[in-house]
Structure formats: structure tokens, C-alpha cells
Design an enzyme around this catalytic site. Structure first.
Site, short mmCIF file in Angstrom:
data_model
loop_
_atom_site.label_atom_id
_atom_site.label_comp_id
_atom_site.label_asym_id
_atom_site.label_seq_id
_atom_site.Cartn_x
_atom_site.Cartn_y
_atom_site.Cartn_z
CD GLU A 7 -2.14 2.43 -3.57
OE1 GLU A 7 -3.24 2.92 -3.81
OE2 GLU A 7 -1.68 2.34 -2.41
CG ASP A 20 -1.88 1.12 1.31
OD1 ASP A 20 -2.70 1.22 0.38
OD2 ASP A 20 -1.83 1.89 2.28
#
Length: 547
Positions: A291, A231
Site C-alpha cells: 500500500e 499496510d
């Protein structure tokens, strides 16, 4: 387990290298680079399937729906955070990264999911959330108690304020979720949170922070997971001194604002990824995808150097308009970004942070028609592909009433940004009324609309013209046909408003956005998103041929 303890004793029912992990077994590819052309399926855990009847998805629900995923033909799962969390950002505010949130199950349930998925030939990757913790994490609670200048506060980014009595934030950074990126605590200092106040950013210049991330990785790798989705993988490093950034419009999203945005893509982040890769290299066959909201091809490529990430999401296809030049440009730039790296491209059309592509492409019958074509475009491209749960059913966004919204963006923006709830509606499985088999109860954590009976997996199961049937056929061909061999592509001449390319194995993909039917190229039709009777491809359609 407390997040501040050392690594746990082995507690896995299936150690890495055991029979499910190492043998040829049911996996399509058993080499260490299996991920290079894998089709991953994102499970947004709250919205996939509810196994205990509380209206919220969980690990038991995923286990129950593994046969659907095996029949679909995906190679691996990405399961969004299922760790203990106060749910200020629905799991991305992690209070303990080495345990399971009771609402989702427990470690034994996770181990069972892992074993059953592996037995079906499906690998399992999990979310790693390194940029921040929950404000309920034991470390942050200790930092609040310990006070300024303490080792406990050094794990986070506490600073004195500016202005009279330090009453102004230390710098001008905005939160991605709206408002300032700083919150003041009782003793007068401020802490940085690039996201919600409940998500304080960690300071990766503190050796303990990096060591704890490695401990978390080993905890899950020792249990047998096959990798991680990282993330905010461009966010763990902050510039020295935390200088003011150039004022820019706060979109409430992770768009790349370029070098003036000091919150993301600082060079020090690559030191973190080298440490991440060093851990993964001790577990052969594991991988990480980042990401990385970086639009510059050269900057993105830096995350894919030989000692960093194996994959990075390239969001150009996800953000491209339904326009032939925009789509071709997205493909060209995505391939250019990886051209000088060891990594393949990594394609995505939808995820839990962005409007679903059925809705982006116009919604209704038009949006579905275009989404079918986009699926064949995505799955024909060389590299890895990520599907978002519900893509295979043609799920659209759902506009919810104000009182149903739960995304922190809604509150943080002063009710000016509706947030991401519209793309997070639970998946419909069967039946004619909410919750369509998602749960044993009608009420779900986000409400499901009436009129979705034709969208359910059960309704689409026996329909050869359904979106589900199209995805199953596409994944089966991608898995078995020699036409998909090779990692490159060559652009082919195409009618105006169309794009066409050939893969080295002979696959030809033609996408028609011209507004009128166009003749099919020479070759045997493998699959089409719409009827090709009469030797033509309709507008807003795609076809695969073997030339």
C-alpha cells in the site's frame, strides 16, 4: 503466542510445498510469477460473512462463502487483519501478529480456510501491519513500564517534548486520523503515532523490530500463505531527528502530500522492503503488494526494484474522476510507473479506505452503470487487479447516522470527518431484510439498510444482466481467452469522449464517456457492460471485442 517470544514450532496442517501448493492442481497458473495477472479479492473480514452469529464477519464466514468466490473466478484472496486486537482501528492495531483474534476464530480455523481455499484453486494472502502495533502489544506495555532510555522504548519512537517542561510535542506532525501525531505518557515523554494514539509507530532502526517482522512473515509463510499485503508500505522509515514538516491541510486520508511530508516515503523504507523480499525469496511462489500512497511515478517505481516488492497498488485509477482524460491519464501514469521495473501494474477501483466507485461515480442507476463500465476497463488492463468485497454486487456506500459511526477518524477529527464506515457495510447475501444472510441475526456491527434485496448475491445469481453476472463473465474471459495475452497495450483512435486500446493478444477495450452512443469498432463482441444492439455502444458503457 506472546509477540516477544521467538518463532513458533511448526504448527501447520499444510506445509509449504505440500500437495496443494506445489502440484498443478486447480490453480490457473502454477509458476512462481502467478501474481502477475492475478485477480485478487479483498475480504474486509468484519464485513464479508458472519459464521458464528454475533453480527461480525469472521474466518468461518469466509470458509462458508468460498464457493461464491470460486464461482466468481478470483485467483487469490487478501484477508484484512484477523489478529488479536483491541479494535481501536478495526484490526489495524495489532496486539499479537502471530495469532488469531478470538472474535474471528483461531489458528485451526485459519488453517482450515487456507486448505479449503487452496483446494478450490484460490490462493490466500494476508495483511502485514509493520508500521505500528497496538498500544496493548506486549512490547508497548513493556516500554511504558521500562521508562526513558530503555531498550524497550527503543523499539518505538519515544522523545522528550519541546517547550517549558517538555509540555509541547517533539515536532509538528499531524496524525492521519486528525489531531497531533504525539501522545504524552505519565513520565513526561511523548510517543509517535502517525495514526491513532492506540497505534504507536515502531522504530525500524532498532534491529529487534526488523527481526520480529521477519519472524511474523515466516510464521504465516510456514503455515502456507501465498503472500502479504503490506499496510502503509511507505511509512516504516522516519527522517533522522524527526524534523518539523511543512504545514499542510490534514485531509484525514493517506493522500501523498509530496516530499515535504516527513511521515512517509523516506528513503530508508527501501531497506525494510529489501529485508521483506529476502524472506519471501526463501518461499518460492510467494509475493507482497505494498500500500504505497506515492503519486510520483519515479518514486513509486523505487518500491518495485528487483529486490523489493513484487507489486504496489497504484491508486490513480481509484482516485480518478469519471472523466475520459482523467481515466486515460491514470492508465498512462500507472503503466509508466512500472515501465522500468520487473513489476506489472496493479489496478484497484475501491477498497476499505475510500468511497466505493458506484458512489464516487454518482450513485444510483448512473453510478451502477458507470461502475459496470469501469469494471471492464479495470479487468482489460494488463497486470494484476484487486476487487473489494461487494464490487461484484455493485455495492454503494451507505450514509450512516452519527451514532452508528465507528471509524476513529470520526472522533479524532472532532466529528468533522465522517471516516470510512460508509464503504464498510456488510455484504448482502440473500433474503429481503437486514442482515440479508450476512449473519443469523438482524443486527450487524455496522447497520445494513432496508431495500437491498435486489442487491444480494442470491437475487443476482440467476439474472444474466446483473453486476454479478457481468463480473463472472469478465473473469472467465480474462482467465481463458487468448485475447488477453501480453503485458502491454496500444492506444487506438477513438471518438471524442472515448478511450480505446488493444492488448497484444487482440483484445480491444472501448469506453464511452461521450454523452451519446458511438459506433462499435470492428471485431467480435466478447462482453459489454450495456446492450450493444444496433452496433453502437451507449454512453457510460464499455465493451470488449476481439479484433
Amino acid at each position: 503466542m506472546s509477540p516477544v517470544e521467538g518463532p513458533p514450532a511448526p504448527h501447520h496442517s499444510q506445509a509449504r510445498g505440500g500437495p496443494l501448493q506445489g502440484a498443478a492442481g486447480p490453480f490457473r497458473r502454477t509458476d512462481a510469477d502467478w501474481w502477475r495477472d492475478a485477480v485478487f479479492y479483498q475480504v474486509y473480514i468484519r464485513s464479508f460473512a458472519d459464521g458464528n452469529g454475533d453480527g461480525v464477519g469472521d474466518l468461518a464466514g469466509i470458509r462458508a462463502r468460498l464457493p461464491h468466490l470460486a464461482a466468481l473466478g478470483v485467483d487469490a484472496l487478501w484477508v484484512t487483519p484477523f489478529y488479536p486486537s483491541p479494535m481501536a482501528d478495526h484490526g489495524y492495531d495489532v496486539a499479537d501478529p502471530r495469532d488469531v483474534e478470538p472474535a474471528f476464530g483461531d489458528l485451526a480455523e485459519f488453517d482450515a480456510l487456507l486448505g479449503e481455499a487452496h483446494a478450490l484453486g484460490i490462493r490466500v494472502t494476508v495483511d502485514l501491519v509493520p508500521n505500528h502495533t497496538s498500544d496493548r502489544h506486549a512490547w508497548f506495555q513493556a516500554a511504558l513500564t521500562a521508562g526513558p532510555g530503555s531498550p524497550e522504548r527503543a523499539r518505538y519512537l519515544f522523545r522528550d517534548g519541546r517547550g517549558p517542561d517538555g509540555a509541547e510535542p517533539p515536532n509538528n506532525w499531524p496524525s492521519v486520523f486528525g489531531g497531533p501525531a504525539w501522545t504524552r505518557v505519565a513520565d513526561g515523554q511523548w510517543y509517535l503515532h502517525v495514526f491513532a494514539p492506540e497505534q504507536p509507530d515502531l522504530d525500524f532502526t532498532d534491529p529487534e523490530v526488523l527481526a520480529d517482522l521477519e519472524t511474523t512473515m515466516r510464521f504465516w509463510l510456514d503455515r502456507g500463505v501465498d503472500g502479504f499485503r503490506i499496510d502503509v508500505a511507505h511509512g516504516m522509515a522516519k527522517p533522522e531527528g524527526l524534523p518539523d514538516m511543512e504545514p499542510m491541510e490534514d485531509t484525514g486520508l493517506l493522500d501523498d502530500h509530496g516530499p515535504g511530508d516527513h511521515r512517509f516515503d523516506n528513503d530508508g523504507v527501501h531497506d525494510v522492503h529489501r529485508r521483506v523480499r529476502a524472506v519471501l525469496d526463501r518461499y518460492p511462489g510467494t509475493m507482497a503488494v505494498g500500500e504505497v500512497w506515492v503519486s510520483d511515478d519515479d518514486r513509486l517505481a523505487q518500491y518495485l526494484r528487483p529486490d523489493e516488492l513484487q507489486l504496489a497498488f497504484n491508486f490513480k485509477l481509484l482516485t480518478a474522476d469519471w472523466d475520459v482524460d482523467a481515466l486515460r491519464d491514470a492508465v498512462v501514469h500507472s503503466l509508466a510507473a512500472v515501465a522500468g521495473t520487473p513489476a506489472p501494474a496493479c489496478w484497484v477501483l475501491s477498497n476499505h479506505d475510500r468511497p466505493r466507485h458506484v458512489s464516487r461515480y454518482g450513485g444510483g442507476a448512473q453510478g451502477t452503470r458507470r461502475a459496470r463500465a469501469a469494471a471492464l476497463l479495470q479487468l482489460a488492463l494488463p497486470g494484476a487487479a484487486y476487487l473489494y468485497n461487494g464490487d461484484e454486487l455493485g455495492m454503494p456506500d451507505v450514509e450512516l447516522p452519527d451514532e452508528a459511526l465507528q471509524d476513529p477518524i470520526w472522533e479524532r477529527s472532532g466529528h468533522t470527518e465522517r471516516g470510512r464506515d460508509a464503504c464498510r457495510i456488510p455484504v448482502p447475501w440473500s433474503g429481503t431484510a437486514p442482515s440479508y444472510g450476512f449473519s443469523s441475526r438482524a443486527e450487524t456491527w455496522l447497520p445494513m439498510p432496508e431495500g437491498w434485496e435486489s442487491l444480494t448475491a442470491a437475487a443476482q445469481e440467476g439474472d444474466p444482466g446483473s453486476v454479478l453476472s457481468l463480473y463472472r463473465a469478465a473473469l472467465a474471459l480474462r482467465r481463458t481467452s487468448p485475447a488477453f495475452a501480453g503485458e502491454g497495450l496500444d492506444w487506438l483512435p477513438a471518438p471524442d469522449g472515448c478511450l480505446a486500446f488493444r492488448r497484444p493478444g487482440g483484445l480491444v477495450c472501448l469506453l464511452n464517456l461521450s454523452g451519446a452512443p458511438v459506433p462499435l469498432p470492428e471485431g467480435r463482441v466478447l462482453l459489454a457492460s450495456a446492450d450493444t444492439a444496433g452496433g453502437v455502444l451507449l454512453d457510460d458503457a464499455a465493451v470488449w471485442l476481439h479484433a
